[in-house]
Design an enzyme around this catalytic site. Structure first.
Site, mmCIF file in Angstrom:
data_model
loop_
_atom_site.group_PDB
_atom_site.id
_atom_site.type_symbol
_atom_site.label_atom_id
_atom_site.label_comp_id
_atom_site.label_asym_id
_atom_site.label_seq_id
_atom_site.Cartn_x
_atom_site.Cartn_y
_atom_site.Cartn_z
ATOM 1 N N CYS A 2 6.469 8.275 0.471
ATOM 2 C CA CYS A 2 7.582 7.763 1.265
ATOM 3 C C CYS A 2 7.234 7.758 2.747
ATOM 4 O O CYS A 2 6.444 8.571 3.215
ATOM 5 C CB CYS A 2 8.800 8.658 1.081
ATOM 6 S SG CYS A 2 9.249 8.903 -0.620
ATOM 7 N N ARG A 27 1.244 3.274 2.781
ATOM 8 C CA ARG A 27 1.354 4.543 2.070
ATOM 9 C C ARG A 27 1.757 4.354 0.608
ATOM 10 O O ARG A 27 1.645 5.283 -0.181
ATOM 11 C CB ARG A 27 2.394 5.431 2.760
ATOM 12 C CG ARG A 27 2.015 5.775 4.184
ATOM 13 C CD ARG A 27 3.227 6.214 4.965
ATOM 14 N NE ARG A 27 3.711 7.509 4.576
ATOM 15 C CZ ARG A 27 3.385 8.653 5.157
ATOM 16 N NH1 ARG A 27 2.546 8.646 6.161
ATOM 17 N NH2 ARG A 27 3.887 9.782 4.762
ATOM 18 N N TRP A 74 8.734 6.047 -2.425
ATOM 19 C CA TRP A 74 7.797 6.084 -3.560
ATOM 20 C C TRP A 74 8.448 7.029 -4.565
ATOM 21 O O TRP A 74 8.574 8.223 -4.320
ATOM 22 C CB TRP A 74 6.442 6.608 -3.080
ATOM 23 C CG TRP A 74 5.368 6.551 -4.104
ATOM 24 C CD1 TRP A 74 4.633 5.454 -4.465
ATOM 25 C CD2 TRP A 74 4.876 7.633 -4.894
ATOM 26 N NE1 TRP A 74 3.723 5.805 -5.431
ATOM 27 C CE2 TRP A 74 3.840 7.126 -5.720
ATOM 28 C CE3 TRP A 74 5.194 8.991 -4.997
ATOM 29 C CZ2 TRP A 74 3.140 7.913 -6.612
ATOM 30 C CZ3 TRP A 74 4.495 9.783 -5.903
ATOM 31 C CH2 TRP A 74 3.478 9.250 -6.695
ATOM 32 N N ASN A 98 11.102 12.499 2.698
ATOM 33 C CA ASN A 98 9.774 12.361 2.111
ATOM 34 C C ASN A 98 9.435 13.722 1.501
ATOM 35 O O ASN A 98 9.563 14.736 2.169
ATOM 36 C CB ASN A 98 8.779 11.989 3.228
ATOM 37 C CG ASN A 98 7.333 12.014 2.773
ATOM 38 O OD1 ASN A 98 7.060 12.113 1.584
ATOM 39 N ND2 ASN A 98 6.426 11.941 3.723
ATOM 40 N N GLY A 99 9.036 13.742 0.226
ATOM 41 C CA GLY A 99 8.697 15.023 -0.395
ATOM 42 C C GLY A 99 9.587 15.286 -1.592
ATOM 43 O O GLY A 99 10.194 14.364 -2.149
ATOM 44 N N GLU A 479 -16.613 7.044 -9.011
ATOM 45 C CA GLU A 479 -15.895 6.417 -7.905
ATOM 46 C C GLU A 479 -15.744 4.909 -8.156
ATOM 47 O O GLU A 479 -14.690 4.320 -7.918
ATOM 48 C CB GLU A 479 -16.635 6.705 -6.582
ATOM 49 C CG GLU A 479 -16.207 5.895 -5.380
ATOM 50 C CD GLU A 479 -14.746 6.054 -4.993
ATOM 51 O OE1 GLU A 479 -14.035 6.875 -5.595
ATOM 52 O OE2 GLU A 479 -14.306 5.310 -4.092
ATOM 53 N N LYS A 483 -12.238 2.986 -8.449
ATOM 54 C CA LYS A 483 -11.914 1.868 -7.562
ATOM 55 C C LYS A 483 -11.471 0.666 -8.381
ATOM 56 O O LYS A 483 -10.488 0.016 -8.079
ATOM 57 C CB LYS A 483 -13.159 1.542 -6.746
ATOM 58 C CG LYS A 483 -12.961 1.107 -5.344
ATOM 59 C CD LYS A 483 -12.812 2.135 -4.286
ATOM 60 C CE LYS A 483 -11.721 3.138 -4.516
ATOM 61 N NZ LYS A 483 -11.772 4.282 -3.638
ATOM 62 N N GLU A 486 -8.015 1.255 -10.104
ATOM 63 C CA GLU A 486 -6.819 1.350 -9.252
ATOM 64 C C GLU A 486 -6.431 0.025 -8.635
ATOM 65 O O GLU A 486 -5.250 -0.226 -8.421
ATOM 66 C CB GLU A 486 -6.931 2.466 -8.204
ATOM 67 C CG GLU A 486 -7.951 2.297 -7.155
ATOM 68 C CD GLU A 486 -7.998 3.489 -6.199
ATOM 69 O OE1 GLU A 486 -7.005 4.210 -6.062
ATOM 70 O OE2 GLU A 486 -9.048 3.681 -5.577
ATOM 71 N N HIS A 502 -23.424 10.579 -26.166
ATOM 72 C CA HIS A 502 -22.531 11.640 -26.674
ATOM 73 C C HIS A 502 -21.094 11.151 -26.826
ATOM 74 O O HIS A 502 -20.171 11.945 -26.813
ATOM 75 C CB HIS A 502 -22.596 12.848 -25.746
ATOM 76 C CG HIS A 502 -23.971 13.428 -25.675
ATOM 77 N ND1 HIS A 502 -24.496 14.215 -26.674
ATOM 78 C CD2 HIS A 502 -24.950 13.273 -24.755
ATOM 79 C CE1 HIS A 502 -25.738 14.549 -26.356
ATOM 80 N NE2 HIS A 502 -26.028 13.979 -25.195
ATOM 81 N N LYS A 602 -0.775 6.119 -0.672
ATOM 82 C CA LYS A 602 -1.959 6.385 0.129
ATOM 83 C C LYS A 602 -2.195 7.877 0.296
ATOM 84 O O LYS A 602 -3.311 8.354 0.248
ATOM 85 C CB LYS A 602 -1.812 5.691 1.489
ATOM 86 C CG LYS A 602 -2.993 5.885 2.432
ATOM 87 C CD LYS A 602 -4.230 5.181 1.920
ATOM 88 C CE LYS A 602 -5.449 5.412 2.787
ATOM 89 N NZ LYS A 602 -6.692 5.150 2.039
HETATM 90 C C1 F6R Z 1 -8.671 6.353 -4.288
HETATM 91 C C2 F6R Z 1 -7.955 7.145 -3.320
HETATM 92 C C3 F6R Z 1 -7.401 8.455 -3.753
HETATM 93 C C4 F6R Z 1 -7.563 9.494 -2.639
HETATM 94 C C5 F6R Z 1 -6.876 10.809 -3.023
HETATM 95 C C6 F6R Z 1 -7.077 11.876 -1.972
HETATM 96 O O1 F6R Z 1 -9.134 5.163 -3.727
HETATM 97 O O2 F6R Z 1 -7.786 6.750 -2.197
HETATM 98 O O3 F6R Z 1 -7.981 8.899 -4.929
HETATM 99 O O4 F6R Z 1 -8.924 9.683 -2.410
HETATM 100 O O5 F6R Z 1 -5.511 10.590 -3.209
HETATM 101 O O6 F6R Z 1 -6.517 11.501 -0.760
HETATM 102 P P1 F6R Z 1 -6.926 12.210 0.588
HETATM 103 O O7 F6R Z 1 -8.366 11.870 0.829
HETATM 104 O O8 F6R Z 1 -6.018 11.633 1.630
HETATM 105 O O9 F6R Z 1 -6.742 13.671 0.381
#
Ligand code: F6R
Length: 607
Positions: A2, A27, A74, A98-99, A479, A483, A486, A502, A602
């Site tokens: 949020c 975000r 959110w 927020n929270g 990773e 990517k 997501e 395996h 985010k």
């Molecule tokens: C994936 C992504 C998330 C963040 C994760 C940690 O592309 O962005 O997996 O890496 O939520 O976020 P931070 O780095 O802000 O702690």
């Protein structure tokens, strides 16, 4: 997560609130709303979905008023809908939040027991109702908030607007960040400084437990115990307030292309190019005496840590464990005397990473934070901070923050190796020279973009994609899979090449693309065997390699993406570029919301 904004302005604020909310879109959110004081009385407008739905509504029914609050939600408690969108209002107060209020059920039943009816399924509405109840009992706004805050459990940032109080906003912070912006006879509130960019660059951050009373004349801040405190205001660098896609279609593309520059800044911060040495800022402990390293983070930041684990072990010759922060914090991990815990985070606000940092501190560990937002809670609480100089990352999928985390961790690993006597001066010079080449190598890697765009036509048709790598390319494989899933919503998994037999090999058929990340290194031959196994089962291989690897990979059905030759240590940084471009181009072809993929936030400030 949020986003919160608030304005005590000189003119109508509804448009400004929406503009500030637009800057918080990155975000992640699924509904939005604003409240203003129209002729002194609370009025709201809320809409499910993107901000354009809210602006359409506001166009039909404009909100007047020079004071207001706004929110992008959110969903946590209650599905994304207009009824659950913030602000939540009563007759006397409007609240954005927020929270999570963890004890909301208990508070809600207390209020329902007194005959109060709720109009939403959110935890937030209890805050509005509790403040309202205090005011019904005769409390002034400030006293009402002061009475309610101690009753709320959980992590939150809150902003309150009161009916009839055109020169008043109240804000509170416990767990989720909140910034106060100072204007000329105007005051602002925002979840971060970026939200306030159009209005002011003079910002002050509330500390844990603080709450503030804002009027157009300024802010009176109190700490958790009610003591008036002063919090320093700072002028925010103009660059950090920019949210602009430049010539790119998406923030993610802009951020991918920025990498040669920002990784150069990050290396510039840690490397002395004349002496070819690593110069870390002074740490409050001696690296030579460290006996164990625990790395903890979430998502992409965790994979940066998993790459660094190989470097720390190889250069520093000491035991390292890498953990998902949400597991680390609850596993009751025993932490030894001379251990260091490294937390890695772009935002510096991720709830589980922050809790892990606190756990490590409570258990006597020295802590290092590798963070991109220098004013964040994690940066403030760690014993030492190693900043990544990626600049603001707006695309929800992390790209440039990841490679700058790798750059920072690579520098730390060399410093560790030197301090512990496992790397010679010559080794250090050689590694520093390799790191200095990374911006150039990344620029070369970006030239693969048109080829990757063509290739993504095949990937966009796939239902599942497998990524394989060995050594430091194994976390990079994870990773890559993260990517892709997501932003394109295609299911993908990252595996260590040796694990193929395996289990995951069962998935392979002619519909299954397998992305193999394999520069020509000392275990390249092993990866060729993995590719043979995939090819024998009709799988289609996309191989990311260098000219030597391309020549040696005599496997059928391989599409090759060829990068320049480079030392193994820097390969994860450079190979990140095609990995990111594969996900990006595939998602663009699929027509997804690349910068704000569905359901994602985010910065995950709740557990
Ligand atoms: C994936 C992504 C998330 C963040 C994760 C940690 O592309 O962005 O997996 O890496 O939520 O976020 P931070 O780095 O802000 O702690």
């Amino acid at each position: 997560m949020c986003g919160i904004v608030g304005i005590l302005g000189k003119e109508a604020v509804a448009d400004g609130l929406v503009e500030a909310l637009r800057r918080l879109e990155y975000r992640g959110y699924d509904s939005a709303g604003v409240a203003t004081l129209e002729e002194g009385h609370l009025a709201i407008c809320r809409a499910e979905g993107k901000l354009k739905n809210l602006t359409h509504k506001l166009f039909r029914h404009p909100l007047a008023g020079h004071s207001g609050i706004g929110h992008t939600r959110w969903a946590t408690h209650g599905k994304p809908s207009e009824r659950n969108a913030h602000p939540h209002i009563t007759k006397r107060v409007a609240v954005v939040h927020n929270g999570i209020i963890e004890n909301f059920r208990e508070l809600k039943s207390e209020l329902e027991g007194e005959g109060i009816t709720f109009r939403s399924d959110t935890d937030t509405e209890v805050v509005a109702q509790l403040v309202d109840r205090e005011m019904v009992r005769g409390a002034a706004p400030e006293a009402a908030v002061a009475a309610v805050l101690p009753r709320l459990k959980g992590a939150f940032a809150l902003a309150f607007l009161f009916d009839g109080q055109t020169d008043l906003l109240i804000a509170a912070r416990k767990g989720s960040p909140l910034a106060i912006g100072f204007g000329d006879g105007e005051m602002f509130l925002g979840s971060d400084a970026i939200a306030l960019g159009p209005f002011t660059d003079v910002i002050c951050y509330l500390e844990e437990g603080d709450w503030a009373v804002l009027t157009r004349a300024g802010a009176l801040i109190r700490d958790e115990s009610g003591q008036v405190v002063s919090r320093p205001s700072q002028k925010v660098a103009a660059g950090s307030l920019l949210v602009d896609k430049g010539n790119h279609r998406h923030f993610m593309a802009k951020e991918i292309y920025e990498q040669p520059e920002v990784i150069g800044h990050t290396f510039g911060h840690y490397l002395n190019l004349d002496t070819e040495t690593v110069n870390l800022p002074e740490l409050p402990f001696d690296l030579a005496e460290v006996e164990h390293i625990s790395i903890t983070a979430c998502g992409t930041a965790l994979y940066a840590g998993a790459v660094a684990e190989y470097w720390f072990e190889r250069f520093g010759r000491l035991p390292v464990s890498t953990d998902i922060a949400s597991e680390f914090r609850y596993r009751e991990t025993p932490l030894t005397g001379k251990g260091v815990t490294i937390v890695i985070s772009q935002s510096g606000e991720t709830a589980d990473t922050l809790a892990s940092l606190r756990y490590a501190k409570e258990h006597g560990q020295k802590t290092i934070a590798v963070v991109n937002v220098p004013t964040s809670t994690i940066a403030r609480e760690a014993d030492a901070v190693l900043p990544t100089l990626a600049g603001p990352e707006i695309g929800v999928a992390s790209t440039k923050a990841f490679t700058c985390q790798l750059a920072t961790l690579a520098c730390l690993s060399v410093a560790l190796g030197r301090a512990r006597g496992h790397l010679s001066e010559e080794d250090e010079h050689r590694l520093v020279r390799a790191m200095m080449e990374v911006p150039r190598l990344m620029t070369e890697a970006l030239k693969l973009s048109p080829e990757i765009e063509l290739l993504s036509r095949t990937l966009a048709k796939a239902r599942d994609v497998l990524y394989l790598g060995r050594g430091t390319n194994y976390p990079l494989a994870m990773e890559g899979a993260l990517k892709l899933k997501e932003i394109s919503y295609i299911h993908a998994e990252g595996y260590a090449g040796g694990e193929l037999k395996h289990g995951p090999i069962a998935l392979i058929d002619e519909t299954m693309p397998v992305v193999v990340i394999a520069p020509h290194d000392r275990i390249f031959e092993k990866t060729v065997s993995n590719m043979e196994e995939v090819a024998a089962r009709g799988g289609r291989i996309i191989l990311l390699t260098d000219p030597k690897g391309a020549a040696a990979a005599s496997v059928d059905a391989v599409q090759k993406l060829i990068l320049p030759e480079m030392p193994a240590t820097v390969a994860p940084m450079v190979y990140s570029i095609p990995v990111q471009l594969i996900a990006y181009h595939t998602a663009v072809l699929m027509g997804t919301d690349v910068d704000q993929p569905r359901n994602l936030a985010k910065s995950v400030t709740v557990e």
